[in-house]
Design a protein around this motif. Sequence first.
Motif: not given
Length: 293
Positions: A93, A226, A267
């Motif tokens: 990420s 994501a 996240l």
Amino acid sequence: MTLSLASIESEPQSRLQISSLARLARRHPLVLIGGGLLMLLMVLALAAPLFAGDPMTMNPFKRLQPPSAEMWFGSDNLGRDVFARTIFGARISLMVGLLSAVCAALAGLLIGIIAGYNRCFDNIAMRVMDGLMSIPTILLAIALISLTGPGIGILIVAIAIPETPAVTRLVRSVVLSVRERPYVEAALCGGARLPKVLGRHILPSTIPALMVQSASVCASAILTEAGLSFLGVGVPPEIPSWGNMIASSRLYLGVAPLTVFAPGICLAVTVLTVNLLGDGLRDLFDPRAKRRR
């Protein structure tokens, strides 16, 4: 004697640095909080092999196990360590978010500066940017990935291309406002070449707005990665990423909720951290905020 003089000279400098950091924390706490949390996430992601364990090994005999001393967040439906996969997923990420922001910022900076100073190029470039902005980011990324296949490199490019128009338009607007200022006209009348004027007088004016926009692009890129991984068109399934983890474990939410909540919370915290940093940079570089203080 030399050492004592050096220590005497370094003491005021250290005090000045401490006072500067204290002033920054008092006036712009979001910069310190966002930057500190982002640095902590990057350190954890880079040091993952030292403490996180193995994110790839499957053990069917330990599938969907609850949290324990061996596996802090339990195991997923294939017996893999959820904690290790969550920590290693931060690498994907952060890498995709930061590299996508850098690519979009560099491309938008180059196109925006040229478009702001060349009207012929401006008419062509802005129509292309308008066309790219009319296409949803995820759909354009899916189309690009479907042509080449999944991979981290093509994922970064597929996210950076839809984000470039926003950066380009921002840089162009700054260039249009700066190019008419007296010091730029004076430099041109004094015989300075255009590349020198762009690099010395116009480019520095675009950096503050570019940094703030890059933080927004980074947060958007993390969410896009994501989402694409959740849909199965992001990074390959064998690579641990938060989107892949949520997609593969959503059917087992009632049995092992940490398999979904752990990557989901990470996240959300990462995107919140980047947004805090962007808000702090906006307040730091806003001249109206400086005048109010």
